[in-house]
Design an enzyme around this catalytic site. Structure first.
Site, mmCIF file in Angstrom:
data_model
loop_
_atom_site.group_PDB
_atom_site.id
_atom_site.type_symbol
_atom_site.label_atom_id
_atom_site.label_comp_id
_atom_site.label_asym_id
_atom_site.label_seq_id
_atom_site.Cartn_x
_atom_site.Cartn_y
_atom_site.Cartn_z
ATOM 1 N N HIS A 230 38.783 -10.629 47.078
ATOM 2 C CA HIS A 230 37.667 -9.756 46.730
ATOM 3 C C HIS A 230 38.098 -8.316 46.455
ATOM 4 C CE1 HIS A 230 33.588 -9.086 45.680
ATOM 5 N NE2 HIS A 230 33.750 -7.901 46.229
ATOM 6 N N TYR A 234 37.975 -5.002 42.995
ATOM 7 C CA TYR A 234 37.813 -3.535 42.955
ATOM 8 C C TYR A 234 39.075 -2.866 42.439
ATOM 9 C CZ TYR A 234 33.525 -4.770 45.086
ATOM 10 O OH TYR A 234 32.305 -5.353 45.292
ATOM 11 N N HIS A 384 28.589 -14.626 36.348
ATOM 12 C CA HIS A 384 28.624 -13.335 37.067
ATOM 13 C C HIS A 384 29.900 -12.570 36.771
ATOM 14 C CE1 HIS A 384 29.254 -10.471 40.329
ATOM 15 N NE2 HIS A 384 30.289 -11.175 40.756
ATOM 16 N N PHE A 385 31.046 -13.257 36.920
ATOM 17 C CA PHE A 385 32.248 -12.425 36.877
ATOM 18 C C PHE A 385 32.659 -12.021 35.467
ATOM 19 C CE2 PHE A 385 34.695 -16.545 37.756
ATOM 20 C CZ PHE A 385 35.446 -16.573 36.595
ATOM 21 N N HIS A 386 32.130 -12.724 34.452
ATOM 22 C CA HIS A 386 32.390 -12.191 33.111
ATOM 23 C C HIS A 386 31.557 -10.934 32.862
ATOM 24 C CE1 HIS A 386 34.563 -15.954 32.454
ATOM 25 N NE2 HIS A 386 35.129 -15.338 31.441
ATOM 26 N N ARG A 447 31.398 -25.280 37.651
ATOM 27 C CA ARG A 447 32.459 -24.476 37.050
ATOM 28 C C ARG A 447 33.745 -25.294 37.079
ATOM 29 N NH1 ARG A 447 34.247 -19.744 41.372
ATOM 30 N NH2 ARG A 447 35.815 -19.422 39.770
ATOM 31 N N ARG A 448 34.806 -24.796 36.489
ATOM 32 C CA ARG A 448 36.158 -25.392 36.512
ATOM 33 C C ARG A 448 36.147 -26.882 36.165
ATOM 34 N NH1 ARG A 448 36.109 -23.529 42.170
ATOM 35 N NH2 ARG A 448 36.989 -21.438 42.350
HETATM 36 FE FE1 HAS Z 1 31.696 -10.472 42.363
HETATM 37 C C1 HAS Z 1 32.426 -13.807 42.933
HETATM 38 C C2 HAS Z 1 29.563 -10.484 45.041
HETATM 39 C C3 HAS Z 1 31.155 -7.092 41.976
HETATM 40 C C4 HAS Z 1 34.331 -10.316 40.179
HETATM 41 N N1 HAS Z 1 33.076 -11.803 41.667
HETATM 42 C C5 HAS Z 1 33.190 -13.124 42.006
HETATM 43 C C6 HAS Z 1 34.273 -13.709 41.273
HETATM 44 C C7 HAS Z 1 34.841 -12.708 40.536
HETATM 45 C C8 HAS Z 1 34.072 -11.515 40.780
HETATM 46 C C9 HAS Z 1 36.052 -12.823 39.627
HETATM 47 O O1 HAS Z 1 29.000 -12.243 47.464
HETATM 48 C C10 HAS Z 1 34.662 -15.191 41.305
HETATM 49 C C11 HAS Z 1 35.859 -15.473 42.122
HETATM 50 C C12 HAS Z 1 36.192 -16.946 42.027
HETATM 51 O O2 HAS Z 1 36.976 -17.311 41.140
HETATM 52 O O3 HAS Z 1 35.633 -17.728 42.796
HETATM 53 N N2 HAS Z 1 30.527 -9.071 43.295
HETATM 54 C C13 HAS Z 1 29.712 -9.293 44.343
HETATM 55 C C14 HAS Z 1 29.017 -8.068 44.681
HETATM 56 C C15 HAS Z 1 29.467 -7.112 43.812
HETATM 57 C C16 HAS Z 1 30.427 -7.748 42.961
HETATM 58 C C17 HAS Z 1 28.003 -7.857 45.759
HETATM 59 N N3 HAS Z 1 32.546 -8.990 41.286
HETATM 60 C C18 HAS Z 1 32.187 -7.670 41.275
HETATM 61 C C19 HAS Z 1 33.060 -6.937 40.409
HETATM 62 C C20 HAS Z 1 33.965 -7.832 39.900
HETATM 63 C C21 HAS Z 1 33.627 -9.128 40.469
HETATM 64 C C22 HAS Z 1 32.968 -5.442 40.159
HETATM 65 C C23 HAS Z 1 35.099 -7.647 38.963
HETATM 66 C C24 HAS Z 1 35.473 -6.518 38.469
HETATM 67 N N4 HAS Z 1 31.094 -11.866 43.711
HETATM 68 C C25 HAS Z 1 30.259 -11.651 44.755
HETATM 69 C C26 HAS Z 1 30.183 -12.862 45.566
HETATM 70 C C27 HAS Z 1 31.006 -13.811 44.984
HETATM 71 C C28 HAS Z 1 31.559 -13.155 43.813
HETATM 72 C C29 HAS Z 1 29.401 -13.087 46.804
HETATM 73 C C30 HAS Z 1 31.287 -15.237 45.482
HETATM 74 C C31 HAS Z 1 30.426 -16.202 44.811
HETATM 75 C C32 HAS Z 1 30.801 -17.631 45.138
HETATM 76 O O4 HAS Z 1 30.006 -18.295 45.841
HETATM 77 O O5 HAS Z 1 31.845 -18.131 44.706
HETATM 78 C C33 HAS Z 1 29.055 -5.636 43.826
HETATM 79 O O6 HAS Z 1 30.196 -4.821 43.938
HETATM 80 C C34 HAS Z 1 28.242 -5.277 42.637
HETATM 81 C C35 HAS Z 1 27.653 -3.881 42.767
HETATM 82 C C36 HAS Z 1 27.231 -3.364 41.429
HETATM 83 C C37 HAS Z 1 26.110 -2.719 41.179
HETATM 84 C C38 HAS Z 1 25.795 -2.300 39.756
HETATM 85 C C39 HAS Z 1 25.871 -0.794 39.548
HETATM 86 C C40 HAS Z 1 25.623 -0.471 38.108
HETATM 87 C C41 HAS Z 1 26.299 0.473 37.403
HETATM 88 C C42 HAS Z 1 25.979 0.669 35.948
HETATM 89 C C43 HAS Z 1 24.974 1.795 35.756
HETATM 90 C C44 HAS Z 1 24.674 1.995 34.342
HETATM 91 C C45 HAS Z 1 24.610 3.225 33.740
HETATM 92 C C46 HAS Z 1 24.355 3.293 32.265
HETATM 93 C C47 HAS Z 1 24.836 4.508 34.454
HETATM 94 C C48 HAS Z 1 25.129 -2.404 42.217
HETATM 95 C C49 HAS Z 1 27.323 1.361 38.010
HETATM 96 C C50 HAS Z 1 23.047 3.976 31.994
HETATM 97 C C51 HAS Z 1 23.003 4.403 30.579
HETATM 98 C C52 HAS Z 1 22.053 4.088 29.714
HETATM 99 C C53 HAS Z 1 22.098 4.646 28.403
HETATM 100 C C54 HAS Z 1 20.961 3.149 30.058
#
Ligand code: HAS
Length: 617
Positions: A230, A234, A384-386, A447-448
């Site tokens: 995990h 980050y 999700h992860f894409h 998946r997979r």
């Molecule tokens: Fe995830 C599984 C939970 C973030 C990547 N994640 C994965 C896997 C990958 C991955 C590769 O809790 C699969 C691994 C595998 O092969 O099995 N993930 C989270 C959570 C977050 C999260 C809570 N993941 C990421 C990030 C990744 C990533 C970042 C890659 C870079 N993830 C999980 C969980 C699993 C999981 C479980 C396991 C699932 C399972 O059962 O297998 C958090 O960090 C996300 C927080 C993000 C936010 C969004 C903030 C939004 C922003 C954009 C703002 C936009 C603006 C634009 C400012 C709260 C910052 C505005 C402008 C305009 C003009 C409108």
């Protein structure tokens, strides 16, 4: 004192020849490999749509291709980029050279590692996917190669530390540039998180694949992998955050809304990135649900710095939009340079942010225990992860690779119109792709899995016609993504091989901040690293204790394509005496419990002696 630093930042500096060559190699090698990585991505959607109904295509077997896709895109491309970006950024932001001999050593370690792993994968001897879960066994060079690549990235990081410390000694009381705080946070997370996976690889998987040990503790290996797996995400995300905080505001014509919010965010990532890995193991046996709950709490905590980022960067963009003449509540959005080909880098960052809104929401769904049970191991997860690693991360890395190549060689970006549309086409493809994957996942699509051979094959007894619309949507999205990245390659390689027309410079568009102000608690990494270590110990000791306590047997090795174990001496892994004793004990306990319940219900007492006698009978 303050002003000259800012001015030098704006002008850029002459680039050292050796740093330039090193950076170009660090960017060129993974971009070439990426051609194979994305081709495997395209094949994936075609296999899954049932449009390829075979175990292989173009000479690449399904799981071999899936392994190449994950390892090249998510491990090699990202790590090479992060090292190249860090080397140049630390030098530029601190105005101090790094030791280039050590930097080249790190490069060679990484390259040799990649060659080893590539040999194992390309010869079909390491089709174990990027998670390399045992008991699937890979060629020893796969594990050795990954270990060398990681050590190479450590050496790169260690090389920046003396430069940073010297800068601090020479600039007492000055704030470390935010870009340096961000890239150090990235590599501090990486340094800590790679230790458990190094233990897994060096002490468990490598000796096992060499045949020095016969079996492996699967649960322990999975737990050590996710201890790393995990925080790995980050490690991918934070270099993109460095660009959002320190470059995007300037590129859009504004300022970073709050410098200290940026510092807080990077420190919070150090604290919360690591003690969360068990959220990948909610469905695994052997780990107590109380520890899974603790990791879930920390998972929600690690979403916090991203939520702070959403507001801080949105405020910075609003400031830029208003400076560009926007009025009204949302007018600032229209005033951002979305399609300005002279600022072609902007969409790589802006579009990444928009994609990440959905990546974040789906992450929160995954983190919620009961919802996770619905989506785990379904195609929802790659959906999700894409939206995360293939959204903000991939686009930011593509954009910055092109930017660095152009600046450091003095070759203006060629085909700027092409460069500008890539993120838009990628986003459209990605949204379609992820919609198909996630919707299919909610309907149970795994998946997979090579669906073309099974669930999406009308001749198969497993045929699931109701998944057909989702896999077709996914394939359309995947084809669009592939097209976008081909357009990127055209721009990248045309620029790379064009002739220099400007002075080669080391320069990054570093922004000024709207709200500055020293915050003492954020001036030093030490307290944050200490809190991180405490949380890791508290959250992982019980998990590892549970895993060791509940693992009664180890597993023989398996070839990923064969359901039979590679080693057949059954008795080594199947201890019949142990089995019988265990069952007798369990039976005794169960009978005791039943008797006690019966006794409670009937108001009589039961003696353990009776129970033993009963069970004996
Ligand atoms: Fe995830 C599984 C939970 C973030 C990547 N994640 C994965 C896997 C990958 C991955 C590769 O809790 C699969 C691994 C595998 O092969 O099995 N993930 C989270 C959570 C977050 C999260 C809570 N993941 C990421 C990030 C990744 C990533 C970042 C890659 C870079 N993830 C999980 C969980 C699993 C999981 C479980 C396991 C699932 C399972 O059962 O297998 C958090 O960090 C996300 C927080 C993000 C936010 C969004 C903030 C939004 C922003 C954009 C703002 C936009 C603006 C634009 C400012 C709260 C910052 C505005 C402008 C305009 C003009 C409108």
């Amino acid at each position: 004192m303050e002003q000259p630093v800012k001015q030098r930042r704006r002008w850029g500096m002459k680039v050292d020849k050796s740093l330039k060559n090193l950076t170009l190699w660090l960017l060129f090698i993974p971009t070439v490999l990426l051609i194979l990585g994305v081709l495997d991505g395209l094949l994936q959607v075609l296999f899954r749509a049932g449009w390829i109904q075979n175990t292989e295509a173009l000479g690449i077997e399904y799981y071999q291709g899936l392994t190449l896709h994950g390892v090249i895109n998510a491990i090699v491309f990202t790590t090479f980029f992060a090292v190249a970006f860090g080397n140049a950024l630390v030098w530029y932001a601190l105005k101090k050279p790094i030791n280039l001999k050590v930097a080249w050593l790190s490069f060679w370690l990484m390259v040799i590692g990649v060659v080893f792993a590539a040999y194992a994968m390309l010869t079909g001897q390491a089709s174990v996917l990027y998670t390399f879960y045992p008991p699937m066994k890979a060629h020893p060079l796969f594990y050795l190669g990954l270990a060398l690549a990681v050590v190479g990235s450590w050496v790169a990081f260690w090389n920046w530390i003396p430069v940073y410390l010297q800068w601090r000694r020479e600039n007492p009381g000055q704030k470390t540039p935010l870009a340096v705080v961000g890239i150090f946070a990235t590599f501090i997370v990486w340094q800590i998180a790679t230790i458990p996976v190094a233990v897994e690889v060096l002490f468990m998987l490598f000796p096992w694949s060499m045949g020095w040990t016969d079996s492996v503790n699967v649960m322990l290996a999975r737990t050590l992998f996710w201890f790393f797996g995990h925080p790995l995400v980050y490690f991918w995300l934070l270099p993109a955050y460095v660009m959002y905080y320190t470059m995007l505001p300037k590129l859009t014509g504004g300022k970073l809304y709050s410098d200290w919010a940026g510092r807080l965010v990077f420190m919070l990532f150090i604290v919360f990135s690591i003690p969360v890995g068990t959220h990948h193991q909610y469905a695994d046996p052997g780990i107590g649900s109380e520890w899974k709950f603790l990791h879930a709490v920390f998972t929600f905590a690690v979403a916090l710095p991203s939520l702070i980022t959403a507001f801080t960067i949105a405020a910075s963009l609003e400031y830029a939009g208003r400076k560009n003449g926007a009025t009204g509540t949302f007018g600032w959005m229209a005033k951002l340079p979305w399609f300005d080909t002279n600022r072609w880098l902007v969409p790589y960052l802006l579009i990444g942010l928009i994609i990440f809104i959905f990546g974040g929401i789906s992450g929160i769904v995954n983190a919620s225990y009961n919802l996770n049970l619905l989506v785990h191991n379904t195609s929802w997860i790659p959906g999700h992860f894409h939206l995360t690693v293939a959204g903000p991360v991939f686009l930011a890395f593509l954009g910055m690779s092109l930017y660095m190549v152009s600046k450091m060689t003095g070759k203006p970006v060629q085909l700027k119109g092409f460069a500008t549309i890539v993120p838009y086409l990628w986003m459209i493809g990605l949204f379609i792709f992820s919609a198909g994957m996630m919707r299919g996942g909610l309907h149970g699509e795994p998946r997979r899995t090579n669906l073309g051979l099974t669930y999406l094959n009308p001749d198969s007894p497993f045929y699931r016609p109701e998944w057909e619309p989702y896999v077709i949507i996914t394939a359309i999205g995947g084809i669009l993504m592939f097209t976008a990245v081909i357009i990127y390659f055209i721009t990248f390689f045309t620029t790379f091989f064009s002739s220099a027309k400007e002075e080669a410079k080391l320069e990054f568009p570093l922004s000024e901040a709207y709200h500055e102000g020293p915050v003492k608690a954020l001036a030093n990494f030490k307290p944050w690293v200490t809190i991180a270590v405490v949380l890791i110990v508290l959250s992982y000791i019980p998990v590892i204790y549970d895993v060791l306590r509940s693992t009664t047997r180890t597993s023989p090795p398996y070839d990923p394509h064969n359901p039979a174990p590679l080693v057949q001496e059954e008795e080594e892994y199947y201890d019949e005496d142990f089995e019988e004793e265990e069952f007798e004990d369990e039976e005794d306990e169960a009978t005791e419990e039943n008797e006690a319940t019966d006794a409670e219900e009937s108001g009589t007492e039961s003696s353990s002696g009776d129970t033993q006698q009963d069970s004996g009978e």
